[in-house]
Scaffold this motif. Structure first.
Motif, mmCIF file in Angstrom:
data_model
loop_
_atom_site.group_PDB
_atom_site.id
_atom_site.type_symbol
_atom_site.label_atom_id
_atom_site.label_comp_id
_atom_site.label_asym_id
_atom_site.label_seq_id
_atom_site.Cartn_x
_atom_site.Cartn_y
_atom_site.Cartn_z
ATOM 1 N N ARG A 48 42.237 32.253 26.695
ATOM 2 C CA ARG A 48 42.568 31.552 27.938
ATOM 3 C C ARG A 48 43.806 32.144 28.602
ATOM 4 N NH1 ARG A 48 41.568 30.253 32.490
ATOM 5 N NH2 ARG A 48 42.765 28.578 33.449
ATOM 6 N N SER A 49 44.795 32.509 27.813
ATOM 7 C CA SER A 49 46.043 33.053 28.364
ATOM 8 C C SER A 49 45.829 34.395 29.035
ATOM 9 C CB SER A 49 47.090 33.194 27.261
ATOM 10 O OG SER A 49 47.453 31.933 26.745
ATOM 11 N N LEU A 50 44.922 35.215 28.488
ATOM 12 C CA LEU A 50 44.696 36.553 29.020
ATOM 13 C C LEU A 50 43.769 36.577 30.234
ATOM 14 C CD1 LEU A 50 44.266 38.564 25.699
ATOM 15 C CD2 LEU A 50 46.274 38.505 27.182
ATOM 16 N N ALA A 51 43.119 35.445 30.516
ATOM 17 C CA ALA A 51 42.206 35.390 31.663
ATOM 18 C C ALA A 51 42.965 35.618 32.965
ATOM 19 C CB ALA A 51 41.503 34.035 31.692
ATOM 20 N N SER A 52 42.227 35.946 34.011
ATOM 21 C CA SER A 52 42.859 36.283 35.292
ATOM 22 C C SER A 52 43.706 35.148 35.852
ATOM 23 C CB SER A 52 41.779 36.667 36.313
ATOM 24 O OG SER A 52 40.852 35.602 36.475
ATOM 25 N N ASP A 53 43.353 33.890 35.530
ATOM 26 C CA ASP A 53 44.134 32.742 35.988
ATOM 27 C C ASP A 53 44.898 32.091 34.841
ATOM 28 O OD1 ASP A 53 41.854 31.912 34.704
ATOM 29 O OD2 ASP A 53 41.508 30.190 36.015
ATOM 30 N N GLY A 54 45.134 32.874 33.776
ATOM 31 C CA GLY A 54 45.839 32.344 32.615
ATOM 32 C C GLY A 54 47.337 32.499 32.732
ATOM 33 N N LEU A 55 48.026 32.173 31.643
ATOM 34 C CA LEU A 55 49.487 32.223 31.633
ATOM 35 C C LEU A 55 50.005 33.650 31.598
ATOM 36 C CD1 LEU A 55 50.179 29.323 29.088
ATOM 37 C CD2 LEU A 55 50.448 29.250 31.579
ATOM 38 N N THR A 56 49.304 34.526 30.878
ATOM 39 C CA THR A 56 49.716 35.932 30.779
ATOM 40 C C THR A 56 48.500 36.818 31.046
ATOM 41 O OG1 THR A 56 49.320 35.873 28.387
ATOM 42 C CG2 THR A 56 51.573 35.475 29.142
ATOM 43 N N PRO A 57 48.031 36.884 32.279
ATOM 44 C CA PRO A 57 46.793 37.617 32.591
ATOM 45 C C PRO A 57 46.886 39.097 32.258
ATOM 46 C CG PRO A 57 47.988 37.018 34.594
ATOM 47 C CD PRO A 57 48.657 36.302 33.483
ATOM 48 N N ASN A 58 45.815 39.579 31.622
ATOM 49 C CA ASN A 58 45.720 40.997 31.281
ATOM 50 C C ASN A 58 44.242 41.352 31.256
ATOM 51 O OD1 ASN A 58 45.471 43.490 29.736
ATOM 52 N ND2 ASN A 58 47.612 43.215 29.175
ATOM 53 N N ARG A 59 43.781 42.007 32.299
ATOM 54 C CA ARG A 59 42.348 42.254 32.455
ATOM 55 C C ARG A 59 41.775 43.083 31.308
ATOM 56 N NH1 ARG A 59 40.234 44.425 38.143
ATOM 57 N NH2 ARG A 59 41.035 42.352 38.670
ATOM 58 N N THR A 60 42.472 44.135 30.909
ATOM 59 C CA THR A 60 41.954 45.019 29.863
ATOM 60 C C THR A 60 41.876 44.303 28.518
ATOM 61 O OG1 THR A 60 42.898 46.957 30.975
ATOM 62 C CG2 THR A 60 42.302 47.196 28.650
ATOM 63 N N ALA A 61 42.980 43.670 28.132
ATOM 64 C CA ALA A 61 43.000 42.963 26.848
ATOM 65 C C ALA A 61 41.983 41.837 26.839
ATOM 66 C CB ALA A 61 44.404 42.422 26.575
ATOM 67 N N SER A 62 41.848 41.150 27.964
ATOM 68 C CA SER A 62 40.881 40.057 28.056
ATOM 69 C C SER A 62 39.451 40.568 27.889
ATOM 70 C CB SER A 62 41.035 39.336 29.393
ATOM 71 O OG SER A 62 40.084 38.311 29.528
ATOM 72 N N ALA A 63 39.154 41.699 28.514
ATOM 73 C CA ALA A 63 37.810 42.270 28.426
ATOM 74 C C ALA A 63 37.480 42.723 27.009
ATOM 75 C CB ALA A 63 37.681 43.442 29.397
ATOM 76 N N VAL A 64 38.436 43.394 26.365
ATOM 77 C CA VAL A 64 38.215 43.880 25.001
ATOM 78 C C VAL A 64 38.033 42.711 24.040
ATOM 79 C CG1 VAL A 64 39.251 45.113 23.060
ATOM 80 C CG2 VAL A 64 39.430 46.049 25.377
ATOM 81 N N LEU A 65 38.940 41.749 24.102
ATOM 82 C CA LEU A 65 38.855 40.605 23.204
ATOM 83 C C LEU A 65 37.595 39.786 23.462
ATOM 84 C CD1 LEU A 65 40.313 39.073 20.963
ATOM 85 C CD2 LEU A 65 41.507 37.753 22.723
ATOM 86 N N GLY A 66 37.265 39.613 24.731
ATOM 87 C CA GLY A 66 36.043 38.879 25.063
ATOM 88 C C GLY A 66 34.800 39.577 24.552
ATOM 89 N N PHE A 67 34.797 40.912 24.627
ATOM 90 C CA PHE A 67 33.645 41.677 24.135
ATOM 91 C C PHE A 67 33.471 41.489 22.625
ATOM 92 C CE2 PHE A 67 32.010 45.587 22.187
ATOM 93 C CZ PHE A 67 30.762 45.660 22.797
ATOM 94 N N VAL A 68 34.568 41.555 21.882
ATOM 95 C CA VAL A 68 34.509 41.375 20.425
ATOM 96 C C VAL A 68 33.998 39.981 20.073
ATOM 97 C CG1 VAL A 68 35.865 41.263 18.306
ATOM 98 C CG2 VAL A 68 36.323 43.065 19.985
ATOM 99 N N VAL A 69 34.543 38.977 20.739
ATOM 100 C CA VAL A 69 34.129 37.595 20.475
ATOM 101 C C VAL A 69 32.663 37.395 20.814
ATOM 102 C CG1 VAL A 69 34.442 35.199 21.219
ATOM 103 C CG2 VAL A 69 36.438 36.618 20.719
ATOM 104 N N ASN A 70 32.237 37.893 21.957
ATOM 105 C CA ASN A 70 30.839 37.724 22.369
ATOM 106 C C ASN A 70 29.880 38.463 21.447
ATOM 107 O OD1 ASN A 70 31.598 36.131 24.522
ATOM 108 N ND2 ASN A 70 31.657 37.835 25.971
ATOM 109 N N THR A 71 30.302 39.631 20.950
ATOM 110 C CA THR A 71 29.449 40.396 20.039
ATOM 111 C C THR A 71 29.236 39.640 18.739
ATOM 112 O OG1 THR A 71 30.221 42.511 20.964
ATOM 113 C CG2 THR A 71 29.215 42.561 18.776
ATOM 114 N N LEU A 72 30.300 39.090 18.184
ATOM 115 C CA LEU A 72 30.178 38.325 16.942
ATOM 116 C C LEU A 72 29.335 37.070 17.154
ATOM 117 C CD1 LEU A 72 33.798 38.639 15.492
ATOM 118 C CD2 LEU A 72 31.709 39.705 14.617
ATOM 119 N N ARG A 73 29.485 36.454 18.323
ATOM 120 C CA ARG A 73 28.700 35.250 18.608
ATOM 121 C C ARG A 73 27.220 35.568 18.777
ATOM 122 N NH1 ARG A 73 30.543 32.002 23.578
ATOM 123 N NH2 ARG A 73 28.808 30.728 22.863
ATOM 124 N N ALA A 74 26.920 36.761 19.270
ATOM 125 C CA ALA A 74 25.534 37.117 19.557
ATOM 126 C C ALA A 74 24.734 37.445 18.303
ATOM 127 C CB ALA A 74 25.495 38.300 20.526
#
Length: 226
Positions: A48-74
């Motif tokens: 949530r913090s790394l999202a574009s409207d989060g407390l510490t937005p970081n597009r690259t870190a958010s994308a990488v972390l989201g990809f890892v999480v989504n892959t494990l969930r899939a």
């Protein structure tokens, strides 16, 4: 009904194996739930913090972390459990038993719970976050004192759903020698053609799920002050 009671009270597998299997299920689910809570809660806050409207937005870190999480969930859980057997052996020393099951159970549900946490804190009113910022609160303090506190009922509900998922997954890992009620149902019930053992194991699993749901709902209602 009388015949069923006689079968339940005279079945040696139920008398000897059911209590042990129930304890093993409670152990693997309990320890896995603890790991999921300790790792999944901070991970959800980080997402949530790394999202574009989060407390510490970081597009690259958010994308990488989201990809890892989504892959494990899939990944289907039973495939994940088999795929991480080398990791399980490296951590636990064996791939059999309820202790070994904690590794795939945790890996399979941490991403799931993290997304539930992310969703829960996203629903916190932005005005409360802005008010905390104006008062000079640091990012860790906003995460804990504002986001987690305000979203706590939803987080508890999400954790309840996660524990119930763990109970279901614990039955699946019984197919690969993890012990517990799933192993009892498959090995002594299905493979040995003993429907009494099979259905009794299922009933115990249903009871566990019901108890977890009732307790989780009660705690969430108690924490909800709206």
């Amino acid at each position: 009904m009388g015949d069923l009671w006689i079968e339940l009270t005279t079945n040696r597998v139920i008398q000897q194996k059911l209590p042990e299997a129930t304890v093993e299920t409670l152990q693997m689910v309990g320890l896995s739930a603890l790991v999921v809570l300790v790792v999944g809660l901070p991970l959800g806050l980080l997402l949530r913090s790394l999202a574009s409207d989060g407390l510490t937005p970081n597009r690259t870190a958010s994308a990488v972390l989201g990809f890892v999480v989504n892959t494990l969930r899939a990944l289907p859980f039973i495939i994940l459990a088999v795929a991480v057997i080398p990791v399980t052996r490296a951590i636990v020393g064996t791939s059999l038993g309820w202790e070994a099951a904690v590794v795939p159970l945790s890996l399979g549900t941490i991403p799931f719970f993290a997304r539930l946490v992310e969703t829960a804190v996203r629903d916190v009113a932005p005005g409360k976050v802005e008010a905390a910022r104006v008062m000079g609160s640091t990012t860790p303090k906003i995460l804990g004192a504002v986001l987690v506190r305000e979203a706590l009922p939803a987080i508890v509900s999400g954790f309840t759903v996660t524990v119930i998922a763990l109970i279901g997954y614990s039955a699946m890992v019984g197919a690969i020698g993890a012990g517990g009620l799933g192993f009892l149902a498959i090995t002594y019930g299905f493979q040995r053609f003993d429907p009494t053992v099979l259905y009794t194991s299922v009933v115990v699993i249903v009871v566990l799920v019901t108890v977890v749901q009732l307790v989780g709902d009660a705690v969430a209602r108690r924490l909800d002050h709206r």
